[in-house]
Write a protein that holds these residues in place. Structure first.
Motif, PDB file in Angstrom:
ATOM      1  N   LYS A 169      -2.058   9.433   3.898  1.00  0.00           N
ATOM      2  CA  LYS A 169      -2.794   9.820   2.702  1.00  0.00           C
ATOM      3  C   LYS A 169      -3.802   8.747   2.302  1.00  0.00           C
ATOM      4  O   LYS A 169      -4.909   9.040   1.843  1.00  0.00           O
ATOM      5  N   GLU A 170      -3.420   7.485   2.495  1.00  0.00           N
ATOM      6  CA  GLU A 170      -4.279   6.364   2.102  1.00  0.00           C
ATOM      7  C   GLU A 170      -5.448   6.153   3.063  1.00  0.00           C
ATOM      8  O   GLU A 170      -6.560   5.831   2.644  1.00  0.00           O
ATOM      9  N   GLY A 171      -5.198   6.301   4.361  1.00  0.00           N
ATOM     10  CA  GLY A 171      -6.272   5.992   5.303  1.00  0.00           C
ATOM     11  C   GLY A 171      -6.312   6.833   6.552  1.00  0.00           C
ATOM     12  O   GLY A 171      -7.012   6.470   7.520  1.00  0.00           O
ATOM     13  N   GLY A 172      -5.575   7.937   6.546  1.00  0.00           N
ATOM     14  CA  GLY A 172      -5.589   8.813   7.703  1.00  0.00           C
ATOM     15  C   GLY A 172      -4.898   8.213   8.918  1.00  0.00           C
ATOM     16  O   GLY A 172      -4.128   7.252   8.804  1.00  0.00           O
ATOM     17  N   ILE A 173      -5.189   8.733  10.080  1.00  0.00           N
ATOM     18  CA  ILE A 173      -4.558   8.282  11.314  1.00  0.00           C
ATOM     19  C   ILE A 173      -4.914   6.835  11.626  1.00  0.00           C
ATOM     20  O   ILE A 173      -4.136   6.098  12.248  1.00  0.00           O
ATOM     21  N   ARG A 174      -6.073   6.394  11.161  1.00  0.00           N
ATOM     22  CA  ARG A 174      -6.505   5.004  11.368  1.00  0.00           C
ATOM     23  C   ARG A 174      -5.542   4.028  10.696  1.00  0.00           C
ATOM     24  O   ARG A 174      -5.248   2.965  11.228  1.00  0.00           O
ATOM     25  N   SER A 175      -5.048   4.396   9.514  1.00  0.00           N
ATOM     26  CA  SER A 175      -4.109   3.547   8.793  1.00  0.00           C
ATOM     27  C   SER A 175      -2.770   3.468   9.515  1.00  0.00           C
ATOM     28  O   SER A 175      -2.156   2.406   9.599  1.00  0.00           O
ATOM     29  N   ILE A 176      -2.320   4.599  10.038  1.00  0.00           N
ATOM     30  CA  ILE A 176      -1.039   4.629  10.752  1.00  0.00           C
ATOM     31  C   ILE A 176      -1.113   3.791  12.027  1.00  0.00           C
ATOM     32  O   ILE A 176      -0.137   3.142  12.421  1.00  0.00           O
ATOM     33  N   TYR A 177      -2.283   3.775  12.670  1.00  0.00           N
ATOM     34  CA  TYR A 177      -2.445   3.038  13.917  1.00  0.00           C
ATOM     35  C   TYR A 177      -3.045   1.642  13.698  1.00  0.00           C
ATOM     36  O   TYR A 177      -3.557   1.037  14.638  1.00  0.00           O
ATOM     37  N   LYS A 178      -2.957   1.128  12.498  1.00  0.00           N
ATOM     38  CA  LYS A 178      -3.449  -0.214  12.219  1.00  0.00           C
ATOM     39  C   LYS A 178      -2.666  -1.234  13.068  1.00  0.00           C
ATOM     40  O   LYS A 178      -1.443  -1.217  13.110  1.00  0.00           O
ATOM     41  N   GLY A 179      -3.378  -2.111  13.743  1.00  0.00           N
ATOM     42  CA  GLY A 179      -2.739  -3.132  14.565  1.00  0.00           C
ATOM     43  C   GLY A 179      -2.575  -2.732  16.022  1.00  0.00           C
ATOM     44  O   GLY A 179      -1.801  -3.348  16.751  1.00  0.00           O
ATOM     45  N   THR A 180      -3.319  -1.728  16.469  1.00  0.00           N
ATOM     46  CA  THR A 180      -3.185  -1.258  17.848  1.00  0.00           C
ATOM     47  C   THR A 180      -3.537  -2.346  18.862  1.00  0.00           C
ATOM     48  O   THR A 180      -2.819  -2.551  19.846  1.00  0.00           O
ATOM     49  N   ALA A 217      -0.385  -6.328   5.954  1.00  0.00           N
ATOM     50  CA  ALA A 217      -1.408  -6.831   5.028  1.00  0.00           C
ATOM     51  C   ALA A 217      -2.107  -5.685   4.308  1.00  0.00           C
ATOM     52  O   ALA A 217      -2.299  -4.606   4.873  1.00  0.00           O
ATOM     53  N   PRO A 218      -2.485  -5.890   3.044  1.00  0.00           N
ATOM     54  CA  PRO A 218      -3.235  -4.853   2.319  1.00  0.00           C
ATOM     55  C   PRO A 218      -4.595  -4.631   2.958  1.00  0.00           C
ATOM     56  O   PRO A 218      -5.126  -5.530   3.631  1.00  0.00           O
ATOM     57  N   PRO A 219      -5.183  -3.451   2.793  1.00  0.00           N
ATOM     58  CA  PRO A 219      -6.478  -3.132   3.398  1.00  0.00           C
ATOM     59  C   PRO A 219      -7.551  -4.162   3.033  1.00  0.00           C
ATOM     60  O   PRO A 219      -7.675  -4.566   1.872  1.00  0.00           O
ATOM     61  N   GLY A 220      -8.292  -4.619   4.037  1.00  0.00           N
ATOM     62  CA  GLY A 220      -9.406  -5.531   3.793  1.00  0.00           C
ATOM     63  C   GLY A 220      -9.057  -7.005   3.805  1.00  0.00           C
ATOM     64  O   GLY A 220      -9.956  -7.844   3.723  1.00  0.00           O
ATOM     65  N   LYS A 221      -7.773  -7.352   3.897  1.00  0.00           N
ATOM     66  CA  LYS A 221      -7.407  -8.774   3.868  1.00  0.00           C
ATOM     67  C   LYS A 221      -7.908  -9.500   5.110  1.00  0.00           C
ATOM     68  O   LYS A 221      -8.381 -10.634   5.034  1.00  0.00           O
ATOM     69  N   SER A 229      11.278   6.219   5.874  1.00  0.00           N
ATOM     70  CA  SER A 229      10.270   6.036   6.914  1.00  0.00           C
ATOM     71  C   SER A 229       9.263   7.184   6.909  1.00  0.00           C
ATOM     72  O   SER A 229       8.060   6.977   7.094  1.00  0.00           O
ATOM     73  N   ILE A 230       9.752   8.400   6.691  1.00  0.00           N
ATOM     74  CA  ILE A 230       8.865   9.569   6.657  1.00  0.00           C
ATOM     75  C   ILE A 230       7.920   9.477   5.469  1.00  0.00           C
ATOM     76  O   ILE A 230       6.718   9.769   5.583  1.00  0.00           O
ATOM     77  N   ASP A 231       8.459   9.055   4.324  1.00  0.00           N
ATOM     78  CA  ASP A 231       7.629   8.900   3.127  1.00  0.00           C
ATOM     79  C   ASP A 231       6.562   7.837   3.356  1.00  0.00           C
ATOM     80  O   ASP A 231       5.405   7.992   2.924  1.00  0.00           O
ATOM     81  N   CYS A 232       6.945   6.762   4.048  1.00  0.00           N
ATOM     82  CA  CYS A 232       5.999   5.689   4.358  1.00  0.00           C
ATOM     83  C   CYS A 232       4.854   6.218   5.220  1.00  0.00           C
ATOM     84  O   CYS A 232       3.682   5.952   4.950  1.00  0.00           O
ATOM     85  N   ALA A 233       5.196   6.971   6.263  1.00  0.00           N
ATOM     86  CA  ALA A 233       4.181   7.528   7.155  1.00  0.00           C
ATOM     87  C   ALA A 233       3.252   8.476   6.407  1.00  0.00           C
ATOM     88  O   ALA A 233       2.030   8.467   6.615  1.00  0.00           O
ATOM     89  N   LYS A 234       3.821   9.283   5.521  1.00  0.00           N
ATOM     90  CA  LYS A 234       3.017  10.218   4.729  1.00  0.00           C
ATOM     91  C   LYS A 234       2.038   9.485   3.830  1.00  0.00           C
ATOM     92  O   LYS A 234       0.858   9.860   3.728  1.00  0.00           O
ATOM     93  N   GLN A 235       2.509   8.420   3.166  1.00  0.00           N
ATOM     94  CA  GLN A 235       1.642   7.659   2.269  1.00  0.00           C
ATOM     95  C   GLN A 235       0.533   6.941   3.037  1.00  0.00           C
ATOM     96  O   GLN A 235      -0.609   6.863   2.566  1.00  0.00           O
ATOM     97  N   LEU A 236       0.872   6.404   4.200  1.00  0.00           N
ATOM     98  CA  LEU A 236      -0.135   5.726   5.013  1.00  0.00           C
ATOM     99  C   LEU A 236      -1.227   6.699   5.440  1.00  0.00           C
ATOM    100  O   LEU A 236      -2.417   6.369   5.406  1.00  0.00           O
TER     101      LEU A 236
END
Length: 316
Positions: free
Chosen positions: A177-188, A256-260, A168-175
């Motif tokens: 890295k990929e899109g910053g805090i916006r990626s982690i909070y996707k689906g708010t 979903a992948p980014p942009g779908k 889970s920690i690795d997942c959060a780190k990758q998210l």
């Protein structure tokens, strides 16, 4: 009939079955204790729910679905991944659910106080519903990142060639890295809709059932553990029934992948187009099977922690 039958309401008020606005800090601590219980008893079936919700529509792709239903998903998960496969992604909700439930009950208590003239005021079922919906605003802010990580971890099956996330920690780190805090909070927004709908029915339903179960001449403080378990379990099931469509959309959007999808409404449109209205209720069976034990345990933890806190600090 509770809201319309005056004699029933009067009887409830006389025997003390109506709940007064609880202390906010006590609700916060007791809610956290209930949250730990909810994760321990509910996560396995939550994993099943997420896997069913995220598998592609078979008729659209023309292939056999990975899982034919709840029990098939449970069977294959146990066969290929063992018992602990059902607890994949548990770290995120375990860390997040304690403050999540704490905030939920805190928001519920705050919502009660905002509608009462004084702490000793008795509240109506409608007011409990409003207070419960208000609590959803608090929980959405903390549950969104936890839900995002949890869902991405849960859809990783043993049959995958190589797991993208090791934990889970690795997942959060990758998210991040990929899109910053916006990626982690996707689906708010999707999570907020689910939490507001669920919170109202959850707390309102619990209050209704608790009032029904208070024995003649007794108060809610005299309720036995089985009656609290029944009230909490049924309230959890009621909450999930009405919140399944926003939950399905939230889950699809978050994995979903980014942009779908341009937004959550496009998830609804795709789901209805490919699978009809029924697709909005995918995963309902495991959700309801999970809801009863998880929320029954949560409310028992909450009620008895509140009793302990009231004993230790009766004037606060």
């Amino acid at each position: 009939q509770i809201g319309t039958n005056r004699s029933v309401v009067q009887k409830m008020s006389e025997n003390g079955s109506e709940q007064k606005a609880a202390s906010s800090w006590k609700s916060f601590l007791a809610g956290g204790a209930g949250g730990i219980n909810a994760v321990i008893f509910g996560h396995p079936l939550d994993t099943i729910k997420v896997r069913l919700q995220t598998q592609p529509e078979a008729k659209t792709l023309g292939v056999k679905p990975q899982f034919t239903g709840t029990w098939d998903c449970l069977r294959l998960t146990l066969k290929h991944e063992g018992f602990f496969g059902l607890y994949k992604g548990v770290f995120a909700p375990l860390v997040g659910v304690t403050p999540l439930f704490a905030l939920s009950f805190y928001g519920y208590s705050l919502g009660q106080r905002m509608q009462s003239d004084k702490p000793s005021s008795q509240l109506t079922v409608k007011q409990h519903f409003i207070a419960g919906s208000f609590s959803g605003i608090f929980t959405a802010m903390i549950s969104t990142p936890g839900e995002r990580v949890k869902c991405l971890m849960q859809i990783q099956t043993e049959s995958s060639q190589k797991a993208k996330y090791s934990s889970s920690i690795d997942c959060a780190k990758q998210l991040y890295k990929e899109g910053g805090i916006r990626s982690i909070y996707k689906g708010t927004c999707a999570t907020l809709i689910r939490e507001v709908v669920m919170g109202g029915v959850y707390f309102g339903g619990y209050e209704i059932i608790m009032r029904w179960l208070v024995p003649e001449g007794k108060t809610r403080n005299d309720l036995s553990v089985p009656r609290i378990l029944l009230s909490g379990g049924m309230a959890g099931m009621m909450g999930w029934i009405v919140s399944m469509p926003p939950d399905v959309a939230k889950t699809r959007f978050q994995i979903a992948p980014p942009g779908k999808y341009k937004g959550v409404r496009y998830v609804y449109l795709e789901l209805i187009k490919t699978g009809g209205i029924a697709s909005l209720f995918k995963g309902t069976t495991p959700a309801l099977l999970r809801a009863f034990p998880a929320n029954a345990a949560a409310f028992v933890g909450y009620e008895y922690t509140m009793k302990l806190l009231n004993y230790l600090a009766p004037n606060y």
